[in-house]
Structure formats: C-alpha cells, structure tokens
Design an enzyme around this catalytic site. Sequence first.
Site, PDB file in Angstrom:
ATOM      1  N   HIS A 119       4.948  43.958  31.562  1.00  0.00           N
ATOM      2  CA  HIS A 119       3.805  43.748  30.663  1.00  0.00           C
ATOM      3  C   HIS A 119       4.300  43.537  29.244  1.00  0.00           C
ATOM      4  O   HIS A 119       4.481  44.514  28.520  1.00  0.00           O
ATOM      5  CB  HIS A 119       2.911  44.997  30.646  1.00  0.00           C
ATOM      6  CG  HIS A 119       2.232  45.277  31.932  1.00  0.00           C
ATOM      7  ND1 HIS A 119       0.995  44.776  32.248  1.00  0.00           N
ATOM      8  CD2 HIS A 119       2.623  46.012  32.985  1.00  0.00           C
ATOM      9  CE1 HIS A 119       0.651  45.193  33.441  1.00  0.00           C
ATOM     10  NE2 HIS A 119       1.618  45.942  33.912  1.00  0.00           N
ATOM     11  N   ILE A 134       5.269  49.020  34.658  1.00  0.00           N
ATOM     12  CA  ILE A 134       4.302  50.046  35.060  1.00  0.00           C
ATOM     13  C   ILE A 134       3.975  49.832  36.546  1.00  0.00           C
ATOM     14  O   ILE A 134       3.287  48.882  36.907  1.00  0.00           O
ATOM     15  CB  ILE A 134       3.017  49.941  34.206  1.00  0.00           C
ATOM     16  CG1 ILE A 134       3.357  50.014  32.714  1.00  0.00           C
ATOM     17  CG2 ILE A 134       2.036  51.038  34.607  1.00  0.00           C
ATOM     18  CD1 ILE A 134       2.210  49.631  31.789  1.00  0.00           C
ATOM     19  N   ARG A 135       4.525  50.688  37.393  1.00  0.00           N
ATOM     20  CA  ARG A 135       4.379  50.509  38.858  1.00  0.00           C
ATOM     21  C   ARG A 135       4.621  49.049  39.214  1.00  0.00           C
ATOM     22  O   ARG A 135       3.844  48.395  39.905  1.00  0.00           O
ATOM     23  CB  ARG A 135       3.002  50.986  39.334  1.00  0.00           C
ATOM     24  CG  ARG A 135       2.789  52.470  39.069  1.00  0.00           C
ATOM     25  CD  ARG A 135       1.473  52.973  39.592  1.00  0.00           C
ATOM     26  NE  ARG A 135       1.396  52.770  41.026  1.00  0.00           N
ATOM     27  CZ  ARG A 135       0.357  52.208  41.645  1.00  0.00           C
ATOM     28  NH1 ARG A 135      -0.675  51.793  40.970  1.00  0.00           N
ATOM     29  NH2 ARG A 135       0.359  52.076  42.940  1.00  0.00           N
ATOM     30  N   GLU A 157       2.394  42.330  27.033  1.00  0.00           N
ATOM     31  CA  GLU A 157       1.193  42.577  26.218  1.00  0.00           C
ATOM     32  C   GLU A 157       1.028  44.066  25.918  1.00  0.00           C
ATOM     33  O   GLU A 157       0.354  44.427  24.963  1.00  0.00           O
ATOM     34  CB  GLU A 157      -0.066  41.994  26.892  1.00  0.00           C
ATOM     35  CG  GLU A 157      -0.665  42.784  28.033  1.00  0.00           C
ATOM     36  CD  GLU A 157       0.158  42.755  29.310  1.00  0.00           C
ATOM     37  OE1 GLU A 157       1.216  42.105  29.339  1.00  0.00           O
ATOM     38  OE2 GLU A 157      -0.267  43.418  30.274  1.00  0.00           O
ATOM     39  N   ARG A 178       5.866  45.138  46.192  1.00  0.00           N
ATOM     40  CA  ARG A 178       4.982  45.924  45.316  1.00  0.00           C
ATOM     41  C   ARG A 178       5.602  47.293  45.021  1.00  0.00           C
ATOM     42  O   ARG A 178       6.327  47.843  45.846  1.00  0.00           O
ATOM     43  CB  ARG A 178       3.617  46.154  45.968  1.00  0.00           C
ATOM     44  CG  ARG A 178       2.785  44.907  46.088  1.00  0.00           C
ATOM     45  CD  ARG A 178       1.450  45.220  46.741  1.00  0.00           C
ATOM     46  NE  ARG A 178       0.579  45.993  45.868  1.00  0.00           N
ATOM     47  CZ  ARG A 178      -0.277  46.922  46.292  1.00  0.00           C
ATOM     48  NH1 ARG A 178      -0.369  47.231  47.568  1.00  0.00           N
ATOM     49  NH2 ARG A 178      -1.034  47.555  45.422  1.00  0.00           N
ATOM     50  N   CYS A 204       2.832  41.356  36.250  1.00  0.00           N
ATOM     51  CA  CYS A 204       2.760  42.502  37.157  1.00  0.00           C
ATOM     52  C   CYS A 204       1.841  42.212  38.356  1.00  0.00           C
ATOM     53  O   CYS A 204       2.219  41.430  39.212  1.00  0.00           O
ATOM     54  CB  CYS A 204       2.354  43.747  36.370  1.00  0.00           C
ATOM     55  SG  CYS A 204       2.918  45.254  37.152  1.00  0.00           S
ATOM     56  N   GLY A 219      -2.791  45.213  36.863  1.00  0.00           N
ATOM     57  CA  GLY A 219      -3.889  46.047  37.373  1.00  0.00           C
ATOM     58  C   GLY A 219      -3.510  46.465  38.773  1.00  0.00           C
ATOM     59  O   GLY A 219      -2.348  46.768  39.025  1.00  0.00           O
ATOM     60  N   GLU A 220      -4.449  46.449  39.687  1.00  0.00           N
ATOM     61  CA  GLU A 220      -4.145  46.701  41.096  1.00  0.00           C
ATOM     62  C   GLU A 220      -4.368  45.407  41.849  1.00  0.00           C
ATOM     63  O   GLU A 220      -5.506  44.955  41.989  1.00  0.00           O
ATOM     64  CB  GLU A 220      -5.039  47.816  41.647  1.00  0.00           C
ATOM     65  CG  GLU A 220      -4.456  49.192  41.503  1.00  0.00           C
ATOM     66  CD  GLU A 220      -3.064  49.317  42.111  1.00  0.00           C
ATOM     67  OE1 GLU A 220      -2.217  49.980  41.490  1.00  0.00           O
ATOM     68  OE2 GLU A 220      -2.809  48.742  43.197  1.00  0.00           O
ATOM     69  N   SER A 221      -3.274  44.827  42.336  1.00  0.00           N
ATOM     70  CA  SER A 221      -3.392  43.499  42.941  1.00  0.00           C
ATOM     71  C   SER A 221      -4.306  43.500  44.172  1.00  0.00           C
ATOM     72  O   SER A 221      -5.007  42.516  44.416  1.00  0.00           O
ATOM     73  CB  SER A 221      -2.011  42.958  43.296  1.00  0.00           C
ATOM     74  OG  SER A 221      -1.325  43.862  44.129  1.00  0.00           O
TER      75      SER A 221
HETATM   76  N1  GLN Z   1       1.307  48.366  41.389  1.00  0.00           N
HETATM   77  C1  GLN Z   1       0.335  47.360  41.061  1.00  0.00           C
HETATM   78  C2  GLN Z   1       0.032  46.462  42.246  1.00  0.00           C
HETATM   79  O1  GLN Z   1       0.669  46.541  43.237  1.00  0.00           O
HETATM   80  C3  GLN Z   1       0.780  46.520  39.902  1.00  0.00           C
HETATM   81  C4  GLN Z   1       0.888  47.368  38.668  1.00  0.00           C
HETATM   82  C5  GLN Z   1       0.605  46.661  37.400  1.00  0.00           C
HETATM   83  O2  GLN Z   1       0.013  45.568  37.369  1.00  0.00           O
HETATM   84  N2  GLN Z   1       0.953  47.290  36.306  1.00  0.00           N
HETATM   85  O3  GLN Z   1      -0.868  45.685  42.187  1.00  0.00           O
END
Ligand code: GLN
Length: 192
Positions: free
Chosen positions: A171, A134-135, A173, A107, A78, A46-48
């Site tokens: 990921h 993913i990012r 999952e 990150r 992630c 997600g977005e940490s």
């Molecule tokens: N870029 C997100 C972060 O810095 C992590 C991306 C992800 O969990 N897929 O939190």
Amino acid sequence: MIVGVLALQGGVSEHIAMLESLGVTARPVRRPDDLVGLDGLVLPGGESGVIDRLTRLFGLRAPLQEAIASGLPVLGTCAGLILLADRILGAAPGQQTLGGLDVTVQRNAFGSQRDSFDTVVDVAGVGAIEASFIRAPIVTAVGTNAQVIAQLPDGRIVGVRQGNLIGVSFHPEVSGDSRLHSAFVQSIAARV
Ligand code: GLN
C-alpha cells in the site's frame, strides 16, 4: 483526467486523496455507470474475497472485466493485485478474480495482521518507494505475458505489470508515498 477507485470495500479514501493531491479527478466506482468515461481505475486493498462478492452483487464483475480487456489502465494494490491475478492460492470459498495479470498470487503470504510491516521497495521505472505490507499477498509465479517490476531483497515478487495493468502487494497510499500513483497517472496522460 478522471481515475476511478473501486469503492465497494477497503482502503478507498486514501487512494482518492492521493489521486486528488496529484490534480486528478477521482471518482468512487460503485455501479457499472461509474465506469463510463474513466481514463484509469484503482483497485484498492481490503478483503479480496469480500470485494469479489460485492462486484457480483453490484453487477460490476462483467463491466470490470470488459474494461480490463479493453485496455483501461488499472492499478491494483494488495487485494487489488489479487483481483487482477489470473490465479490465486489460498482463495476464500468460491472466490474468483477479475483476472488480466498472467500471474499466480498467494494470499496472506506474510502471516497475520500482526506481521504487517513497512519497508522501502524499489519499483522499476518509479524508484525506491515507502510501502506498507498489510496481510499482503506475494506473486509466486509469473507467466510469459507479465513482467516483474518489484521484488523484496530476498527475491519475493511484490510488483508486476502487464500492458496497462499494474499490481503491487503493498500500500503506497498508506505510507503516503505518491510516486507510484504519479507514475500511473503519467502513463495514463501519455496515452490520452
Ligand atoms: N489479505 C487481504 C486479501 O486476501 C489483502 C489485504 C490488503 O488488501 N491489505 O484480500
């Protein structure tokens, strides 16, 4: 066996579905009480920075840190890896981590959402698994207490372990490969 999935933001449902496909009871964790009686915990992607803020808002930060310190098995994917890292580079303003893994994590190390990719990653003790980045973050430094369990062919570190904590950049999952979850569940079963 009951495995919690931190359910404040991010890819919660994929982890729940994967755990349930392995015959585990998966419990969304939104409040401190939800941590009671867990055999393991998944910290999703997600977005940490957002997840960090929400853990404080929902009174979960200290209980999560206590659970980690008490030896609860935790799998972070992630953003979940970022939450488990003791040190982060490129943090959002004021962003903190829960900590537990003696590593430094960068990150967004692969660029933007457009630079997301799928590949096969060899994870020690698990095998070659399908993984979506993913990012994603990478691990840029590993302290003496942590062990590398996965690297890309160019040597970049994308999986680490320390005691009962596992963190991966990617990921499994999302790609639907359940072998890392399965290994996590088996390691919990071996302790219970
Ligand atoms: N870029 C997100 C972060 O810095 C992590 C991306 C992800 O969990 N897929 O939190």
